[in-house]
Write an enzyme that holds these catalytic residues in place. Structure first.
Site, PDB file in Angstrom:
ATOM      1  N   SER A 141      49.851 -86.437 -42.900  1.00 20.30           N
ATOM      2  CA  SER A 141      49.373 -85.542 -41.842  1.00 20.30           C
ATOM      3  C   SER A 141      49.821 -86.064 -40.491  1.00 20.30           C
ATOM      4  O   SER A 141      49.989 -87.276 -40.312  1.00 20.30           O
ATOM      5  CB  SER A 141      47.834 -85.499 -41.865  1.00 20.30           C
ATOM      6  OG  SER A 141      47.344 -84.828 -40.712  1.00 20.30           O
ATOM      7  N   TYR A 156      40.092 -90.176 -42.105  1.00 19.46           N
ATOM      8  CA  TYR A 156      41.174 -89.298 -42.586  1.00 19.46           C
ATOM      9  C   TYR A 156      42.523 -89.783 -42.041  1.00 19.46           C
ATOM     10  O   TYR A 156      43.500 -89.875 -42.793  1.00 19.46           O
ATOM     11  CB  TYR A 156      40.885 -87.859 -42.156  1.00 19.46           C
ATOM     12  CG  TYR A 156      41.920 -86.839 -42.581  1.00 19.46           C
ATOM     13  CD1 TYR A 156      42.029 -86.413 -43.906  1.00 19.46           C
ATOM     14  CD2 TYR A 156      42.803 -86.279 -41.651  1.00 19.46           C
ATOM     15  CE1 TYR A 156      42.981 -85.471 -44.288  1.00 19.46           C
ATOM     16  CE2 TYR A 156      43.742 -85.335 -42.027  1.00 19.46           C
ATOM     17  CZ  TYR A 156      43.825 -84.932 -43.341  1.00 19.46           C
ATOM     18  OH  TYR A 156      44.775 -83.993 -43.723  1.00 19.46           O
TER      19      TYR A 156
HETATM   20  P1  NAD Z   1      42.729 -77.004 -49.271  1.00 23.62           P
HETATM   21  O1  NAD Z   1      41.342 -77.457 -48.991  1.00 23.62           O
HETATM   22  O2  NAD Z   1      43.061 -75.564 -49.097  1.00 23.62           O
HETATM   23  O3  NAD Z   1      43.154 -77.462 -50.738  1.00 23.62           O
HETATM   24  C1  NAD Z   1      42.907 -78.753 -51.219  1.00 23.62           C
HETATM   25  C2  NAD Z   1      42.793 -78.697 -52.726  1.00 23.62           C
HETATM   26  O4  NAD Z   1      42.590 -80.034 -53.225  1.00 23.62           O
HETATM   27  C3  NAD Z   1      41.605 -77.847 -53.228  1.00 23.62           C
HETATM   28  O5  NAD Z   1      42.087 -76.925 -54.194  1.00 23.62           O
HETATM   29  C4  NAD Z   1      40.668 -78.878 -53.848  1.00 23.62           C
HETATM   30  O6  NAD Z   1      39.924 -78.379 -54.954  1.00 23.62           O
HETATM   31  C5  NAD Z   1      41.652 -79.954 -54.297  1.00 23.62           C
HETATM   32  N1  NAD Z   1      41.005 -81.254 -54.493  1.00 23.62           N
HETATM   33  C6  NAD Z   1      40.074 -81.842 -53.695  1.00 23.62           C
HETATM   34  N2  NAD Z   1      39.683 -83.007 -54.245  1.00 23.62           N
HETATM   35  C7  NAD Z   1      40.389 -83.158 -55.399  1.00 23.62           C
HETATM   36  C8  NAD Z   1      40.409 -84.141 -56.411  1.00 23.62           C
HETATM   37  N3  NAD Z   1      39.628 -85.236 -56.354  1.00 23.62           N
HETATM   38  N4  NAD Z   1      41.255 -83.977 -57.467  1.00 23.62           N
HETATM   39  C9  NAD Z   1      42.037 -82.872 -57.542  1.00 23.62           C
HETATM   40  N5  NAD Z   1      42.052 -81.900 -56.621  1.00 23.62           N
HETATM   41  C10 NAD Z   1      41.235 -82.040 -55.562  1.00 23.62           C
HETATM   42  O7  NAD Z   1      43.668 -77.934 -48.351  1.00 23.62           O
HETATM   43  P2  NAD Z   1      45.125 -77.709 -47.717  1.00 23.62           P
HETATM   44  O8  NAD Z   1      44.960 -77.381 -46.281  1.00 23.62           O
HETATM   45  O9  NAD Z   1      45.970 -76.847 -48.593  1.00 23.62           O
HETATM   46  O10 NAD Z   1      45.650 -79.212 -47.739  1.00 23.62           O
HETATM   47  C11 NAD Z   1      46.571 -79.689 -48.705  1.00 23.62           C
HETATM   48  C12 NAD Z   1      47.010 -81.095 -48.314  1.00 23.62           C
HETATM   49  O11 NAD Z   1      47.657 -81.065 -47.037  1.00 23.62           O
HETATM   50  C13 NAD Z   1      45.852 -82.085 -48.163  1.00 23.62           C
HETATM   51  O12 NAD Z   1      46.269 -83.348 -48.634  1.00 23.62           O
HETATM   52  C14 NAD Z   1      45.620 -82.125 -46.674  1.00 23.62           C
HETATM   53  O13 NAD Z   1      45.001 -83.313 -46.260  1.00 23.62           O
HETATM   54  C15 NAD Z   1      47.046 -81.989 -46.155  1.00 23.62           C
HETATM   55  N6  NAD Z   1      47.134 -81.490 -44.782  1.00 23.62           N
HETATM   56  C16 NAD Z   1      46.642 -80.256 -44.424  1.00 23.62           C
HETATM   57  C17 NAD Z   1      46.754 -79.816 -43.113  1.00 23.62           C
HETATM   58  C18 NAD Z   1      46.231 -78.485 -42.659  1.00 23.62           C
HETATM   59  O14 NAD Z   1      46.220 -78.255 -41.434  1.00 23.62           O
HETATM   60  N7  NAD Z   1      45.837 -77.591 -43.531  1.00 23.62           N
HETATM   61  C19 NAD Z   1      47.370 -80.636 -42.162  1.00 23.62           C
HETATM   62  C20 NAD Z   1      47.861 -81.871 -42.555  1.00 23.62           C
HETATM   63  C21 NAD Z   1      47.748 -82.279 -43.865  1.00 23.62           C
END
Ligand code: NAD
Length: 250
Positions: A141, A156
């Site tokens: 991130s 985080y």
């Molecule tokens: P999201 O919340 O839409 O999806 C995350 C998924 O991870 C969910 O389906 C959840 O059930 C699953 N999950 C959670 N804990 C788990 C576990 N222990 N085992 C298996 N699955 C698990 O999130 P997103 O926004 O699509 O984020 C995806 C990735 O991108 C994450 O790693 C997040 O930190 C990273 N990220 C997101 C953003 C953003 O702005 N959305 C920015 C930077 C990084």
């Protein structure tokens, strides 16, 4: 022909309907890959896999559970005989200040983001080494690079910075076996990870810091995952790729 024709791929945390993992899984499937979606709930993972078309797989696996990671990968190797790509996408975040991080907050956020990336990678590495090919893409991130300031708390930022270190160390160790490991650092992308938890004020201040003037789309991140997973990125390993609309130009 698709960029991932005949490749076998695992995307963790890809059941979230508007998430980065689901968008990545869909783009990979459109490029010819056979995809396994791993997520906490078996039914949600199966539904998401069905949305990709025929032949894809949805499995329950909690990435913080090493035995569950190994079991899911063994199941897939039994079906496919190989694993070409792993996208470590499962992640959680919490908007806490430094003094509010309780032990259980630290454990939850470090475990899913960092321990989960380690365990899933360890589960696929033996097969990738035997094949002498593989690509692992880790979701870090912009919070790792600039110390948060968007949504997630310091724990985080620390977890995602840990993902960068792990990515680079794995890239170095696995390069002789032609297994590439890269990280993506998304900026602010509109998904359910912040849904309902981001106030209008927070949103306006985040948008003000993005030169491109818009939140990212899940497809913006999926495209970068596709590049790193495919042979287009054959000489890229240990990289961190920014997908942030210019919010961190360095
Ligand atoms: P999201 O919340 O839409 O999806 C995350 C998924 O991870 C969910 O389906 C959840 O059930 C699953 N999950 C959670 N804990 C788990 C576990 N222990 N085992 C298996 N699955 C698990 O999130 P997103 O926004 O699509 O984020 C995806 C990735 O991108 C994450 O790693 C997040 O930190 C990273 N990220 C997101 C953003 C953003 O702005 N959305 C920015 C930077 C990084």
């Amino acid at each position: 022909m698709g960029l991932l024709q005949d490749r076998y791929v695992i995307v963790t945390g890809a059941a979230s309907p508007r998430g980065l993992g689901k968008a990545t899984a869909k783009l990979f499937a459109d490029h010819g890959a056979t995809v396994a979606i791993l997520d906490l709930d078996a039914g949600a993972a199966e539904d998401a896999a069905r949305d990709l078309g025929d032949g894809h797989v949805g499995l329950a696996a909690n990435v913080t559970d090493q035995a569950a990671c190994r079991a899911a990968v063994e199941d897939l190797i039994g079906r496919w005989g190989r694993i070409d790509v792993l996208v470590n996408n499962a992640g959680i975040t919490q908007p806490l200040k430094i003094m509010d991080i309780a032990p259980e907050n630290y454990d939850a956020v470090l475990d899913v983001n960092l321990r989960g990336t380690l365990y899933m990678s360890q589960a696929v590495i033996p097969a990738m080494r035997d094949q002498k090919s593989g690509s692992i893409v880790n979701l870090s991130s912009v919070s790792a690079q600039r110390g948060g300031g968007i949504f997630g708390g310091p724990h985080y930022s620390a977890a995602k910075a840990g993902v960068l270190g792990l990515t680079k160390a794995m890239a170095r160790e696995l390069a002789p076996d032609n297994v590439r490991v890269n990280a993506i650092c998304p900026g602010f992308i509109a998904t359910d990870i912040t849904a309902g938890k981001l106030t209008d004020e927070m949103r306006a201040s985040v948008l003000a810091g993005i030169p491109m003037g818009r939140a990212g789309e899940a497809s913006d991140v999926a495209g970068c995952c596709l590049f790193l997973a495919s042979d287009l990125a054959a000489y890229c390993t240990g990289t961190e790729v920014d997908v942030n609309g210019g919010s961190l130009i360095h």
